[in-house]
Design a protein around this motif. Structure first.
Motif, mmCIF file in Angstrom:
data_model
loop_
_atom_site.group_PDB
_atom_site.id
_atom_site.type_symbol
_atom_site.label_atom_id
_atom_site.label_comp_id
_atom_site.label_asym_id
_atom_site.label_seq_id
_atom_site.Cartn_x
_atom_site.Cartn_y
_atom_site.Cartn_z
ATOM 1 N N PRO A 12 14.083 -54.407 -43.584
ATOM 2 C CA PRO A 12 15.489 -54.221 -43.239
ATOM 3 C C PRO A 12 16.043 -52.853 -43.640
ATOM 4 C CG PRO A 12 15.282 -55.694 -45.102
ATOM 5 C CD PRO A 12 13.891 -55.425 -44.600
ATOM 6 N N LYS A 13 15.320 -52.110 -44.436
ATOM 7 C CA LYS A 13 15.770 -50.778 -44.857
ATOM 8 C C LYS A 13 15.223 -49.669 -43.958
ATOM 9 C CE LYS A 13 16.441 -52.073 -49.648
ATOM 10 N NZ LYS A 13 16.105 -51.803 -51.039
ATOM 11 N N ARG A 14 14.518 -50.059 -42.892
ATOM 12 C CA ARG A 14 13.929 -49.083 -41.967
ATOM 13 C C ARG A 14 14.545 -49.228 -40.580
ATOM 14 N NH1 ARG A 14 10.871 -45.407 -44.416
ATOM 15 N NH2 ARG A 14 9.793 -46.289 -46.186
ATOM 16 N N CYS A 15 14.774 -48.105 -39.937
ATOM 17 C CA CYS A 15 15.287 -48.090 -38.571
ATOM 18 C C CYS A 15 14.207 -48.646 -37.638
ATOM 19 C CB CYS A 15 15.638 -46.661 -38.176
ATOM 20 S SG CYS A 15 16.117 -46.449 -36.453
ATOM 21 N N PRO A 16 14.536 -49.578 -36.762
ATOM 22 C CA PRO A 16 13.524 -50.146 -35.874
ATOM 23 C C PRO A 16 13.028 -49.165 -34.807
ATOM 24 C CG PRO A 16 15.680 -51.019 -35.340
ATOM 25 C CD PRO A 16 15.846 -50.204 -36.585
ATOM 26 N N CYS A 35 28.953 -49.192 -45.722
ATOM 27 C CA CYS A 35 27.876 -48.652 -44.898
ATOM 28 C C CYS A 35 28.366 -47.515 -44.006
ATOM 29 C CB CYS A 35 27.276 -49.761 -44.039
ATOM 30 S SG CYS A 35 25.636 -49.323 -43.399
ATOM 31 N N TRP A 36 27.495 -46.560 -43.767
ATOM 32 C CA TRP A 36 27.818 -45.403 -42.923
ATOM 33 C C TRP A 36 28.215 -45.837 -41.520
ATOM 34 C CZ3 TRP A 36 25.313 -44.663 -38.371
ATOM 35 C CH2 TRP A 36 24.107 -45.324 -38.199
ATOM 36 N N CYS A 37 27.658 -46.945 -41.036
ATOM 37 C CA CYS A 37 27.896 -47.363 -39.654
ATOM 38 C C CYS A 37 29.319 -47.843 -39.398
ATOM 39 C CB CYS A 37 26.894 -48.431 -39.237
ATOM 40 S SG CYS A 37 27.128 -50.022 -40.052
ATOM 41 N N ARG A 49 18.030 -51.581 -27.538
ATOM 42 C CA ARG A 49 16.585 -51.303 -27.642
ATOM 43 C C ARG A 49 16.055 -51.753 -28.990
ATOM 44 N NH1 ARG A 49 14.238 -45.751 -26.715
ATOM 45 N NH2 ARG A 49 15.595 -45.391 -28.439
ATOM 46 N N ALA A 50 16.798 -51.478 -30.041
ATOM 47 C CA ALA A 50 16.367 -51.842 -31.392
ATOM 48 C C ALA A 50 16.223 -53.352 -31.540
ATOM 49 C CB ALA A 50 17.361 -51.309 -32.412
ATOM 50 N N ASN A 51 17.149 -54.098 -30.949
ATOM 51 C CA ASN A 51 17.121 -55.560 -31.066
ATOM 52 C C ASN A 51 15.973 -56.193 -30.289
ATOM 53 O OD1 ASN A 51 19.355 -55.549 -32.718
ATOM 54 N ND2 ASN A 51 20.796 -55.974 -31.080
ATOM 55 N N THR A 52 15.382 -55.476 -29.350
ATOM 56 C CA THR A 52 14.286 -56.036 -28.564
ATOM 57 C C THR A 52 12.913 -55.672 -29.122
ATOM 58 O OG1 THR A 52 14.242 -54.148 -27.042
ATOM 59 C CG2 THR A 52 15.658 -56.002 -26.457
ATOM 60 N N ILE A 53 12.856 -54.852 -30.141
ATOM 61 C CA ILE A 53 11.563 -54.392 -30.663
ATOM 62 C C ILE A 53 10.771 -55.508 -31.330
ATOM 63 C CG2 ILE A 53 10.484 -52.932 -32.426
ATOM 64 C CD1 ILE A 53 12.348 -50.730 -31.549
ATOM 65 N N ASP A 54 11.340 -56.181 -32.312
ATOM 66 C CA ASP A 54 10.574 -57.215 -32.996
ATOM 67 C C ASP A 54 11.323 -58.538 -33.106
ATOM 68 O OD1 ASP A 54 12.425 -56.638 -34.953
ATOM 69 O OD2 ASP A 54 10.989 -55.775 -36.350
ATOM 70 N N GLY A 55 12.459 -58.634 -32.419
ATOM 71 C CA GLY A 55 13.222 -59.869 -32.431
ATOM 72 C C GLY A 55 14.043 -60.079 -33.681
ATOM 73 N N LEU A 60 20.050 -49.435 -37.346
ATOM 74 C CA LEU A 60 19.546 -48.129 -36.950
ATOM 75 C C LEU A 60 19.857 -47.099 -38.038
ATOM 76 C CD1 LEU A 60 20.987 -48.176 -33.345
ATOM 77 C CD2 LEU A 60 18.606 -48.476 -33.959
ATOM 78 N N CYS A 61 19.118 -46.014 -38.038
ATOM 79 C CA CYS A 61 19.465 -44.894 -38.914
ATOM 80 C C CYS A 61 20.589 -44.105 -38.216
ATOM 81 C CB CYS A 61 18.262 -44.005 -39.179
ATOM 82 S SG CYS A 61 17.686 -43.074 -37.733
ATOM 83 N N GLN A 62 21.194 -43.185 -38.936
ATOM 84 C CA GLN A 62 22.298 -42.420 -38.382
ATOM 85 C C GLN A 62 21.886 -41.617 -37.143
ATOM 86 O OE1 GLN A 62 24.844 -40.322 -41.164
ATOM 87 N NE2 GLN A 62 24.083 -41.627 -42.802
#
Length: 68
Positions: A12-16, A35-37, A49-55, A60-62
């Motif tokens: 969870p600490k890595r951008c997908p 959080c920055w977001c 796109r991020a949500n479809t990578i591993d379910g 995301l990162c900044q």
């Protein structure tokens, strides 16, 4: 020869998208309001796109989340 272990694709600490540190306050155990977001607009296409990578939902990162 050294062998590096693969990056965990569910950390969870890595951008997908790029697997770099996403600097997520929630993943670090802090309040979401810290959080920055919360202070920027996240590009919806990148988030989709991020949500479809591993379910699994990961922040995301900044750089990847920045609106174009």
């Amino acid at each position: 020869m050294s062998i590096t272990s693969p990056v965990s694709h569910s950390d969870p600490k890595r951008c997908p998208l790029c697997e770099q540190d996403n600097q997520c306050a929630v993943a670090a155990g802090n309040k979401p309001s810290n959080c920055w977001c919360m202070a920027v607009k996240i590009e919806q296409q990148a988030q989709h796109r991020a949500n479809t990578i591993d379910g699994k939902k990961r922040c995301l990162c900044q750089q990847c989340g920045r609106a174009f």
